[in-house]
Scaffold this active site. Structure first.
Site, short mmCIF file in Angstrom:
data_model
loop_
_atom_site.label_atom_id
_atom_site.label_comp_id
_atom_site.label_asym_id
_atom_site.label_seq_id
_atom_site.Cartn_x
_atom_site.Cartn_y
_atom_site.Cartn_z
N LYS A 13 0.88 -1.34 0.09
CA LYS A 13 -0.03 -0.03 0.02
C LYS A 13 0.93 1.17 -0.03
O LYS A 13 0.62 2.12 -0.81
CB LYS A 13 -0.82 0.03 1.39
CG LYS A 13 -2.10 -0.72 1.47
CD LYS A 13 -2.83 -0.34 2.51
CE LYS A 13 -2.18 -0.38 4.03
NZ LYS A 13 -1.63 -1.57 4.32
N ARG A 88 -8.53 2.72 9.57
CA ARG A 88 -8.61 1.37 10.05
C ARG A 88 -9.73 0.58 10.73
O ARG A 88 -9.42 -0.68 10.86
CB ARG A 88 -7.16 1.17 10.64
CG ARG A 88 -6.00 0.30 9.80
CD ARG A 88 -4.79 0.67 10.74
NE ARG A 88 -3.72 -0.16 10.58
CZ ARG A 88 -2.60 0.19 9.78
NH1 ARG A 88 -2.60 1.42 9.07
NH2 ARG A 88 -1.44 -0.61 9.74
N ARG A 125 11.21 -7.18 4.71
CA ARG A 125 11.21 -5.78 4.60
C ARG A 125 12.29 -5.41 5.67
O ARG A 125 12.89 -4.29 5.73
CB ARG A 125 9.95 -5.28 4.61
CG ARG A 125 9.58 -3.83 4.79
CD ARG A 125 8.46 -3.73 4.37
NE ARG A 125 7.30 -3.92 5.61
CZ ARG A 125 6.09 -3.51 5.81
NH1 ARG A 125 5.40 -3.03 4.64
NH2 ARG A 125 5.32 -3.77 6.87
N ARG A 127 11.38 -4.09 8.64
CA ARG A 127 11.08 -2.73 9.43
C ARG A 127 11.09 -2.95 10.85
O ARG A 127 10.97 -4.43 11.35
CB ARG A 127 9.54 -2.29 9.11
CG ARG A 127 9.31 -0.83 9.17
CD ARG A 127 8.11 -0.44 8.19
NE ARG A 127 6.94 -0.69 8.85
CZ ARG A 127 5.88 -0.86 8.73
NH1 ARG A 127 5.58 -0.49 7.44
NH2 ARG A 127 4.51 -1.11 9.49
N ARG A 138 -0.56 -8.18 13.36
CA ARG A 138 -1.08 -7.06 12.58
C ARG A 138 -2.06 -7.94 11.50
O ARG A 138 -3.15 -7.26 11.18
CB ARG A 138 -0.13 -6.46 11.95
CG ARG A 138 0.48 -5.34 12.73
CD ARG A 138 1.38 -4.45 11.82
NE ARG A 138 2.74 -5.20 12.15
CZ ARG A 138 3.70 -5.14 11.15
NH1 ARG A 138 3.50 -4.14 10.11
NH2 ARG A 138 4.83 -5.68 11.12
P1 AMP Z 1 1.51 0.86 8.77
O1 AMP Z 1 2.62 1.71 8.25
O2 AMP Z 1 0.14 1.51 8.16
O3 AMP Z 1 1.45 -0.70 8.57
O4 AMP Z 1 1.16 1.25 10.45
C1 AMP Z 1 1.94 0.70 11.22
C2 AMP Z 1 1.48 0.83 12.66
O5 AMP Z 1 0.88 1.94 12.88
C3 AMP Z 1 0.55 -0.14 12.68
O6 AMP Z 1 0.73 -1.35 12.94
C4 AMP Z 1 -0.15 0.66 13.94
O7 AMP Z 1 0.50 0.30 15.10
C5 AMP Z 1 -0.16 2.06 13.68
N1 AMP Z 1 -1.07 2.59 12.74
C6 AMP Z 1 -1.12 3.01 11.63
N2 AMP Z 1 -2.19 3.54 10.94
C7 AMP Z 1 -3.32 3.40 12.24
C8 AMP Z 1 -4.67 3.76 12.47
N3 AMP Z 1 -5.27 4.34 11.74
N4 AMP Z 1 -5.10 3.40 13.69
C9 AMP Z 1 -4.31 3.00 14.65
N5 AMP Z 1 -3.09 2.47 14.42
C10 AMP Z 1 -2.61 3.02 13.35
#
Ligand code: AMP
Length: 183
Positions: A13, A88, A125, A127, A138
């Site tokens: 994404k 989310r 990846r 990270r 996740r």
């Molecule tokens: P991502 O980079 O989108 O995979 O997000 C990494 C982490 O950030 C997620 O595993 C959550 O811990 C937090 N996070 C990102 N977006 C949200 C959201 N909309 N609501 C809650 N936590 C979020």
């Protein structure tokens, strides 16, 4: 143009939202990236959310929604944006609806890949939150909280599904073709 990218963690994404946003000349807004920046610069928000990110849980809605709605007030969002990672869950959908209107999004791009591909990609990846435990958490959180949003946005007639497996450039082109067909 206001476009939301939805899909499981590891589906690509972020990469695709960035590329499509650049091609359209609109900002790519990623809550995950924003949180990681806060953690990296040890802001008070960063210190509050670091452990949550490491475990792969969702940051509480109040914090996420406040950060996001503030970002959406920035002047660079005037011609639209690509949302990546927000909303989310259902509460975040309602918060976004309240801020921009129930029918303000123009399209929701859903990227698809199998769980095996997702796990493989995330573990490759590297990270900080890409440990086996966090990855599997996740994926669970996505299935439980986020995947139901696809149904909701499909009912609003917004969903455009694209295969997220394969060559990065080809996937970008597929997304652009699918969006052109949608509008
Ligand atoms: P991502 O980079 O989108 O995979 O997000 C990494 C982490 O950030 C997620 O595993 C959550 O811990 C937090 N996070 C990102 N977006 C949200 C959201 N909309 N609501 C809650 N936590 C979020």
């Amino acid at each position: 143009m206001r476009i939301l990218f939805l899909g499981a963690p590891g589906v690509g994404k972020g990469t695709q939202a960035e590329r499509v946003g650049e091609a359209m000349g609109i900002p790519h807004i990623s809550t995950g990236e924003m949180f990681r920046r806060h953690v990296g610069s040890r802001t008070s928000l960063g210190l509050r959310v670091a452990e949550i990110l490491a475990q792969g849980d969702l940051v509480p809605d109040v914090l996420t929604v406040e950060m996001m709605l503030e970002r959406l007030r920035d002047p660079d969002t005037i011609n639209g944006y690509i949302l990546d990672g927000f909303p989310r869950n259902l509460a975040q959908v309602h918060a976004l609806d309240g801020a921009i209107g129930d029918y303000a999004l123009d399209a929701v791009v859903v990227l698809e890949a199998s769980n095996e591909v997702l796990k493989e990609r995330m573990l490759a990846r590297g990270r900080a939150d890409d440990t086996e435990e966090s990855v599997s958490n996740r994926l669970d959180v996505y299935e439980r909280e986020t995947a139901p949003l696809i149904h909701l946005y499909r009912e609003r007639g917004l969903v455009v599904s694209v295969d997220g497996v394969g060559d990065v450039e080809k996937i970008t082109a597929s997304i652009q073709t699918a969006l052109a067909g949608h509008f």
